[in-house]
Design a protein around this motif. Structure first.
Motif, PDB file in Angstrom:
ATOM      1  N   ASP A  17       0.670  -1.304   0.059  1.00  0.00           N
ATOM      2  CA  ASP A  17       0.084  -0.115  -0.096  1.00  0.00           C
ATOM      3  C   ASP A  17       1.066   1.201   0.086  1.00  0.00           C
ATOM      4  O   ASP A  17       1.579   1.390   0.956  1.00  0.00           O
ATOM      5  CB  ASP A  17      -1.027   0.094   1.384  1.00  0.00           C
ATOM      6  N   ALA A  18       0.721   1.977  -1.076  1.00  0.00           N
ATOM      7  CA  ALA A  18       1.664   3.367  -1.222  1.00  0.00           C
ATOM      8  C   ALA A  18       0.707   4.324  -1.278  1.00  0.00           C
ATOM      9  O   ALA A  18       1.141   5.386  -2.039  1.00  0.00           O
ATOM     10  CB  ALA A  18       2.603   3.152  -2.221  1.00  0.00           C
ATOM     11  N   HIS A  19      -0.553   4.635  -0.858  1.00  0.00           N
ATOM     12  CA  HIS A  19      -1.326   5.697  -0.933  1.00  0.00           C
ATOM     13  C   HIS A  19      -0.893   6.770   0.015  1.00  0.00           C
ATOM     14  O   HIS A  19      -1.123   8.082  -0.310  1.00  0.00           O
ATOM     15  CB  HIS A  19      -2.816   5.269  -0.837  1.00  0.00           C
ATOM     16  N   THR A  20      -0.742   6.547   1.276  1.00  0.00           N
ATOM     17  CA  THR A  20      -0.340   7.429   2.446  1.00  0.00           C
ATOM     18  C   THR A  20       1.116   7.527   2.680  1.00  0.00           C
ATOM     19  O   THR A  20       1.494   6.509   3.163  1.00  0.00           O
ATOM     20  CB  THR A  20      -1.187   7.407   3.498  1.00  0.00           C
ATOM     21  N   PRO A  21       1.582   8.758   2.338  1.00  0.00           N
ATOM     22  CA  PRO A  21       3.182   9.007   2.484  1.00  0.00           C
ATOM     23  C   PRO A  21       3.710   8.402   4.001  1.00  0.00           C
ATOM     24  O   PRO A  21       4.849   7.902   4.139  1.00  0.00           O
ATOM     25  CB  PRO A  21       3.612  10.575   2.071  1.00  0.00           C
ATOM     26  N   SER A  22       2.701   8.701   4.901  1.00  0.00           N
ATOM     27  CA  SER A  22       3.176   8.394   6.355  1.00  0.00           C
ATOM     28  C   SER A  22       2.799   7.260   6.820  1.00  0.00           C
ATOM     29  O   SER A  22       3.202   6.524   7.950  1.00  0.00           O
ATOM     30  CB  SER A  22       2.395   9.382   7.304  1.00  0.00           C
ATOM     31  N   ASN A  23       2.413   6.265   5.800  1.00  0.00           N
ATOM     32  CA  ASN A  23       2.035   4.866   6.187  1.00  0.00           C
ATOM     33  C   ASN A  23       2.056   4.022   5.114  1.00  0.00           C
ATOM     34  O   ASN A  23       1.168   3.386   4.582  1.00  0.00           O
ATOM     35  CB  ASN A  23       0.629   4.721   6.895  1.00  0.00           C
ATOM     36  N   ILE A  24       3.220   4.006   4.335  1.00  0.00           N
ATOM     37  CA  ILE A  24       3.646   3.132   3.199  1.00  0.00           C
ATOM     38  C   ILE A  24       3.886   1.831   3.730  1.00  0.00           C
ATOM     39  O   ILE A  24       4.765   1.569   4.529  1.00  0.00           O
ATOM     40  CB  ILE A  24       4.811   3.868   2.366  1.00  0.00           C
ATOM     41  N   ARG A  25       3.291   0.800   3.019  1.00  0.00           N
ATOM     42  CA  ARG A  25       3.366  -0.634   3.565  1.00  0.00           C
ATOM     43  C   ARG A  25       4.079  -1.327   2.419  1.00  0.00           C
ATOM     44  O   ARG A  25       3.682  -1.407   1.302  1.00  0.00           O
ATOM     45  CB  ARG A  25       2.079  -1.302   4.143  1.00  0.00           C
ATOM     46  N   LEU A  26       5.129  -1.976   2.638  1.00  0.00           N
ATOM     47  CA  LEU A  26       6.037  -2.762   1.708  1.00  0.00           C
ATOM     48  C   LEU A  26       6.293  -3.899   2.436  1.00  0.00           C
ATOM     49  O   LEU A  26       6.466  -4.455   3.376  1.00  0.00           O
ATOM     50  CB  LEU A  26       7.217  -1.959   1.599  1.00  0.00           C
ATOM     51  N   LYS A  27       6.932  -4.980   1.305  1.00  0.00           N
ATOM     52  CA  LYS A  27       7.394  -6.468   1.797  1.00  0.00           C
ATOM     53  C   LYS A  27       8.582  -6.612   1.096  1.00  0.00           C
ATOM     54  O   LYS A  27       8.909  -6.205   0.055  1.00  0.00           O
ATOM     55  CB  LYS A  27       6.274  -7.417   1.361  1.00  0.00           C
ATOM     56  N   LEU A  28       9.671  -7.424   1.745  1.00  0.00           N
ATOM     57  CA  LEU A  28      10.847  -7.482   1.291  1.00  0.00           C
ATOM     58  C   LEU A  28      10.549  -8.908   0.304  1.00  0.00           C
ATOM     59  O   LEU A  28      10.054  -9.921   0.827  1.00  0.00           O
ATOM     60  CB  LEU A  28      11.650  -7.925   2.372  1.00  0.00           C
ATOM     61  N   PRO A  29      10.866  -8.932  -0.892  1.00  0.00           N
ATOM     62  CA  PRO A  29      10.715  -9.991  -1.850  1.00  0.00           C
ATOM     63  C   PRO A  29      11.708 -11.074  -1.581  1.00  0.00           C
ATOM     64  O   PRO A  29      12.731 -11.007  -0.812  1.00  0.00           O
ATOM     65  CB  PRO A  29      10.891  -9.341  -3.021  1.00  0.00           C
ATOM     66  N   LYS A  30      11.428 -12.384  -1.926  1.00  0.00           N
ATOM     67  CA  LYS A  30      12.315 -13.230  -1.829  1.00  0.00           C
ATOM     68  C   LYS A  30      13.333 -13.227  -2.984  1.00  0.00           C
ATOM     69  O   LYS A  30      13.223 -12.782  -4.197  1.00  0.00           O
ATOM     70  CB  LYS A  30      11.580 -14.742  -2.180  1.00  0.00           C
ATOM     71  N   ASP A  31      14.306 -13.979  -2.668  1.00  0.00           N
ATOM     72  CA  ASP A  31      15.400 -14.111  -3.899  1.00  0.00           C
ATOM     73  C   ASP A  31      14.410 -14.690  -5.182  1.00  0.00           C
ATOM     74  O   ASP A  31      13.598 -15.525  -4.749  1.00  0.00           O
ATOM     75  CB  ASP A  31      16.720 -14.996  -3.754  1.00  0.00           C
ATOM     76  N   ASN A  32      14.978 -14.754  -6.343  1.00  0.00           N
ATOM     77  CA  ASN A  32      14.001 -15.207  -7.476  1.00  0.00           C
ATOM     78  C   ASN A  32      13.633 -16.556  -7.551  1.00  0.00           C
ATOM     79  O   ASN A  32      12.612 -16.910  -7.713  1.00  0.00           O
ATOM     80  CB  ASN A  32      14.691 -14.823  -8.950  1.00  0.00           C
ATOM     81  N   ALA A  33      14.610 -17.428  -6.900  1.00  0.00           N
ATOM     82  CA  ALA A  33      14.438 -18.928  -6.823  1.00  0.00           C
ATOM     83  C   ALA A  33      14.662 -19.371  -5.611  1.00  0.00           C
ATOM     84  O   ALA A  33      15.092 -20.819  -5.466  1.00  0.00           O
ATOM     85  CB  ALA A  33      15.140 -19.388  -8.039  1.00  0.00           C
TER      86      ALA A  33
END
Length: 376
Positions: A17-33
């Motif tokens: 979720d990147a709608h609100t600058p003060s509450n951006i929610r991200l996930k660390l992705p896995k290595d591709n394989a």
């Protein structure tokens, strides 16, 4: 409007979720394989003078959760000058809190070293007139596996091998190699001249070009951890190790350095070969001589904190340092640098970064020179 993107070399993040600058929610992705996550590198646009709070909601699932303790993320406006920004880790969530001063800003786990920089490093090295570039083969995705050879290649020369970035997210390793090359290829440096009078250097600046471009932390495009492949590499799973090991068997090895970064330990340190079957008084003495000379050469290095030593005969020979040390009965070390600041010599603004890694690479030539007479 705020935008987050990763479509560039080494870019990697998952947007929740990147709608609100003060509450951006991200996930660390896995290595591709592989089921490994820790590296991130992304661009944020449209947020100048707004307080950004970037929450990595799955940080507790990363490969090294302890790596987030006392950690600060790296930030840049131009991808040349990188600095640290306030970062916290609480209740399994990593949070970057930063107000950018421009509309385009980059955040990364550590200062990146792009494939373009890698190719430029090869070109600059070749232009010195002292270095030859050899193509050893191709990665799974078709990228070149290049070896730099510096020296007379005389049969009597000592054979010094340095490899870096088996784990692609450990970008400080290639910054280190850039420092080695800067000094080694300097016609005016007396240490470099003395070394090249008696030794030939074989240097692989990036063992894992695919993983680097994909934004992986530890694995290549097939999901292989290259530093667990040295006993039995294959062209199908780990061609990078297969072709480099084959070349080592052709040239021989008198000294081997494998350059890495450690996520959790905030120090520069060496990991030796006490656990290999052939470890003896000669190798012990060589290790001690090298460490002592390195302590003199660089205040950034220390020998108090690091990994526990393997018990006699219990080394994992699938690791590069153990395999090379045992196969060639030579001095072999893994060198680790921090992702965090170096508590030995802290810097509040930059922490450990590319330039400090580069300077350490320059410094490593001094302990190599100091033990030259003892290598055989």
């Amino acid at each position: 409007m705020l935008k987050i993107s990763t479509q560039f070399d080494g870019g990697n993040i998952e947007i929740v979720d990147a709608h609100t600058p003060s509450n951006i929610r991200l996930k660390l992705p896995k290595d591709n394989a592989a089921n490994i996550r820790q590296w991130f590198y992304f661009r944020v646009q449209g947020a100048a003078y707004q307080n950004l709070q970037l929450h990595f909601i799955n940080a507790a699932e990363s490969a090294y959760p302890a790596g987030w303790e006392d950690y600060e993320a790296m930030c840049s406006y131009d991808r040349i000058n990188w600095f640290r920004v306030p970062t916290t880790y609480e209740n399994g969530i990593l949070c970057i809190n930063h107000t950018p001063l421009a509309n385009s800003v980059y955040y990364a786990y550590f200062e990146p070293y792009s494939y373009e920089q890698h190719l430029n490093l090869l070109g600059d090295s070749q232009s010195s007139g002292l270095c030859q570039i050899e193509d050893l083969g191709s990665t799974i995705q078709g990228r070149d596996i290049n070896l730099l050879t510096i020296g007379n290649q005389a049969a009597s020369d000592l054979k010094i091998w340095i490899i870096a970035r088996q784990h692609p997210g450990e970008t400080m390793a290639e910054w280190f190699v850039e420092g080695v090359l800067n000094r080694l290829l300097d016609h005016q440096d007396p240490t470099a001249r003395a070394l090249l009078d008696r030794a030939t250097f074989y240097i692989v600046p990036n063992m894992n070009p695919d993983g680097s471009a994909l934004g992986n932390l530890r694995t290549n495009a097939a999901g292989a951890n290259l530093n667990r492949e040295w006993l039995n590499p294959s062209m199908e799973r780990s061609p990078e190790v297969f072709v480099v090991r084959q070349k080592m068997l052709e040239t021989g090895v008198d000294l081997f350095l494998d350059i890495h970064g450690d996520e959790t330990i905030p120090y520069v340190f060496l990991s030796g070969n006490e656990g290999i079957p052939s470890f003896d008084e000669r190798l012990y003495t060589l290790q001690e001589q090298f460490k002592h000379a390195f302590l003199v050469a660089s205040p950034d290095f220390q020998d108090k904190y690091g990994y526990e030593k393997d018990a006699p005969g219990e080394a994992n020979l699938s690791l590069a340092t153990s395999y090379i040390g045992e196969t060639f009965k030579c001095l072999a070390y893994t060198l680790e640098m921090p992702f965090k600041d170096n508590h030995q010599w802290p810097d509040d603004d930059f922490g450990w970064n590319g330039q400090r890694s580069l300077r350490l690479g320059e410094a490593i030539l001094s302990p190599i020179y100091a033990i030259l007479d003892s290598l055989r």
